[in-house]
Design a protein around this motif. Sequence first.
Motif, short mmCIF file in Angstrom:
data_model
loop_
_atom_site.label_atom_id
_atom_site.label_comp_id
_atom_site.label_asym_id
_atom_site.label_seq_id
_atom_site.Cartn_x
_atom_site.Cartn_y
_atom_site.Cartn_z
N GLY A 220 0.80 -1.21 0.00
CA GLY A 220 0.00 0.00 0.00
C GLY A 220 0.84 1.27 0.00
O GLY A 220 2.05 1.23 0.24
N LEU A 221 0.17 2.38 -0.28
CA LEU A 221 0.76 3.72 -0.23
C LEU A 221 -0.17 4.63 0.56
O LEU A 221 -1.38 4.39 0.63
CB LEU A 221 0.94 4.30 -1.63
CG LEU A 221 1.90 3.61 -2.59
CD1 LEU A 221 1.83 4.28 -3.96
CD2 LEU A 221 3.33 3.63 -2.06
N TYR A 222 0.38 5.69 1.12
CA TYR A 222 -0.42 6.68 1.83
C TYR A 222 -0.81 7.83 0.88
O TYR A 222 0.03 8.30 0.11
CB TYR A 222 0.35 7.24 3.03
CG TYR A 222 0.47 6.26 4.17
CD1 TYR A 222 -0.56 6.13 5.10
CD2 TYR A 222 1.59 5.45 4.31
CE1 TYR A 222 -0.47 5.22 6.14
CE2 TYR A 222 1.69 4.53 5.34
CZ TYR A 222 0.66 4.42 6.25
OH TYR A 222 0.75 3.51 7.29
N ASN A 223 -2.06 8.25 0.94
CA ASN A 223 -2.48 9.40 0.14
C ASN A 223 -2.33 10.69 0.93
O ASN A 223 -1.85 10.68 2.07
CB ASN A 223 -3.91 9.22 -0.39
CG ASN A 223 -4.96 9.19 0.72
OD1 ASN A 223 -4.70 9.54 1.87
ND2 ASN A 223 -6.18 8.78 0.37
N GLN A 224 -2.75 11.80 0.32
CA GLN A 224 -2.55 13.11 0.95
C GLN A 224 -3.30 13.25 2.27
O GLN A 224 -2.91 14.03 3.13
CB GLN A 224 -3.01 14.22 -0.01
CG GLN A 224 -2.11 14.39 -1.24
CD GLN A 224 -2.53 13.51 -2.40
OE1 GLN A 224 -3.18 12.47 -2.21
NE2 GLN A 224 -2.18 13.91 -3.61
N GLU A 225 -4.37 12.47 2.44
CA GLU A 225 -5.14 12.53 3.68
C GLU A 225 -4.61 11.57 4.75
O GLU A 225 -5.16 11.49 5.85
CB GLU A 225 -6.62 12.20 3.41
CG GLU A 225 -7.38 13.27 2.62
CD GLU A 225 -7.00 13.29 1.17
OE1 GLU A 225 -6.80 12.20 0.58
OE2 GLU A 225 -6.87 14.40 0.60
N GLY A 226 -3.55 10.84 4.41
CA GLY A 226 -2.98 9.91 5.37
C GLY A 226 -3.65 8.55 5.37
O GLY A 226 -3.37 7.72 6.24
N ASN A 227 -4.51 8.28 4.38
CA ASN A 227 -5.15 6.97 4.26
C ASN A 227 -4.22 5.99 3.58
O ASN A 227 -3.50 6.35 2.64
CB ASN A 227 -6.46 7.09 3.47
CG ASN A 227 -7.48 7.97 4.16
OD1 ASN A 227 -7.64 7.89 5.38
ND2 ASN A 227 -8.17 8.81 3.40
N PHE A 228 -4.24 4.76 4.04
CA PHE A 228 -3.38 3.71 3.51
C PHE A 228 -4.13 2.96 2.40
O PHE A 228 -5.11 2.26 2.66
CB PHE A 228 -2.97 2.76 4.64
CG PHE A 228 -1.88 1.79 4.28
CD1 PHE A 228 -0.74 2.21 3.62
CD2 PHE A 228 -1.99 0.44 4.63
CE1 PHE A 228 0.27 1.31 3.31
CE2 PHE A 228 -0.98 -0.46 4.32
CZ PHE A 228 0.15 -0.02 3.66
N ILE A 229 -3.66 3.11 1.15
CA ILE A 229 -4.37 2.62 -0.02
C ILE A 229 -3.71 1.34 -0.54
O ILE A 229 -2.50 1.30 -0.78
CB ILE A 229 -4.36 3.67 -1.14
CG1 ILE A 229 -4.85 5.03 -0.64
CG2 ILE A 229 -5.20 3.19 -2.33
CD1 ILE A 229 -6.26 5.06 -0.18
N TYR A 230 -4.50 0.30 -0.72
CA TYR A 230 -4.00 -0.95 -1.30
C TYR A 230 -3.69 -0.75 -2.79
O TYR A 230 -4.51 -0.21 -3.54
CB TYR A 230 -5.05 -2.04 -1.14
CG TYR A 230 -4.70 -3.35 -1.83
CD1 TYR A 230 -3.75 -4.21 -1.29
CD2 TYR A 230 -5.35 -3.73 -3.00
CE1 TYR A 230 -3.44 -5.41 -1.91
CE2 TYR A 230 -5.05 -4.93 -3.62
CZ TYR A 230 -4.09 -5.77 -3.07
OH TYR A 230 -3.79 -6.96 -3.70
N ILE A 231 -2.49 -1.18 -3.23
CA ILE A 231 -2.09 -1.01 -4.63
C ILE A 231 -1.73 -2.33 -5.31
O ILE A 231 -1.28 -2.33 -6.45
CB ILE A 231 -0.90 -0.03 -4.76
CG1 ILE A 231 0.32 -0.55 -3.99
CG2 ILE A 231 -1.29 1.37 -4.30
CD1 ILE A 231 1.60 0.20 -4.30
N GLY A 232 -1.93 -3.45 -4.62
CA GLY A 232 -1.67 -4.73 -5.25
C GLY A 232 -0.79 -5.64 -4.42
O GLY A 232 -0.28 -5.25 -3.37
N HIS A 233 -0.62 -6.87 -4.91
CA HIS A 233 0.23 -7.84 -4.22
C HIS A 233 1.33 -8.32 -5.16
O HIS A 233 1.19 -8.26 -6.39
CB HIS A 233 -0.59 -9.02 -3.71
CG HIS A 233 -1.10 -9.92 -4.81
ND1 HIS A 233 -2.28 -9.67 -5.48
CD2 HIS A 233 -0.58 -11.05 -5.36
CE1 HIS A 233 -2.47 -10.61 -6.38
NE2 HIS A 233 -1.46 -11.46 -6.34
N ALA A 234 2.41 -8.75 -4.58
CA ALA A 234 3.56 -9.21 -5.36
C ALA A 234 4.20 -10.40 -4.68
O ALA A 234 4.21 -10.50 -3.44
CB ALA A 234 4.59 -8.08 -5.51
#
Length: 315
Positions: A220-234
Amino acid sequence: MELKPVTPFEPLRTEVIPSGSNWVAQVKWDGVRILTYYDGHETRLINRKGNERSRQYPEFIDVPSYCQAHSVILDGEMIALAGGKPSFHEIMKRDSLRREQEISFAVGRTLAIYMIFDILYYNGQWVTNETLEHRQQLLQNIITPHSALQLVPNVQDGEALFTVMKERGWEGMVCKRLDSSYLIGGKDSRWQKLKLGYDLYAVIGGVTYRDGIVNALLLGLYNQEGNFIYIGHAGGGKLKVADLRELTEIIQTMIRETAPFVNQPQRVKGAIWVQPTLSVKVQFMEWTPGGTMRHPVIQGMATVPPEMCVVTQIE
């Protein structure tokens, strides 16, 4: 005079190779950006984020042995090779070490190569307003290359270099204008990077196991609001079995009951959720319409703090 760390000049991403006699191309090394600060008495090696790395690379502390300058700031990339090409995983074996005994042992096992491509300061004067062509000539005059320290060469034919990068499966290249000054803390189109895919630093938010060993990472990555966003699995990518075993042990201390992501991961069957504190470097081909990575490959564990693994990396 104390030389204070600065934020290095960064290239903008492009999909079109610049053309013209005023452009040169250079290999984009898959390593760690390191600036060398030598004030005539003390040497400091500092990474892109301003963190000290002098202890990790002791073989480059003796600046007078390879640079004829009373004081200097050099810019370059610290790399390590695996299979004849730069490997982020290999250089992180050096960059992530903290204990003196481990560092001393690693110096003889993992060869670090310093690829120098610019100079910011020379003999008490800033040279950042000089042209790249002038700065490169200055480097030619004062640097004595050896097997573990090289000047990055220019290539006039960017198309040809990019073809070679594709054939070898390397990271890509950087194109620079010969008349460009060095913009400290800046990023503009006088330096442009062309990459064979995307890469970024992401945070582990979950894992899956096979035979009791971690075999995939949910990222995951954090967005501007500080939310942790899932971006995939590897999958494990370039992590070796020993690395995955070590990661498995670390993960045991980080398990949590609920997913840390604000959006629903596609892969949840058998997933174990963890506190998002460990970062990795991952390369992938492109973004899917659903906002996840296509064909991601883990390059190695990273030391980037989780809060710096943000969506604004994506360019």
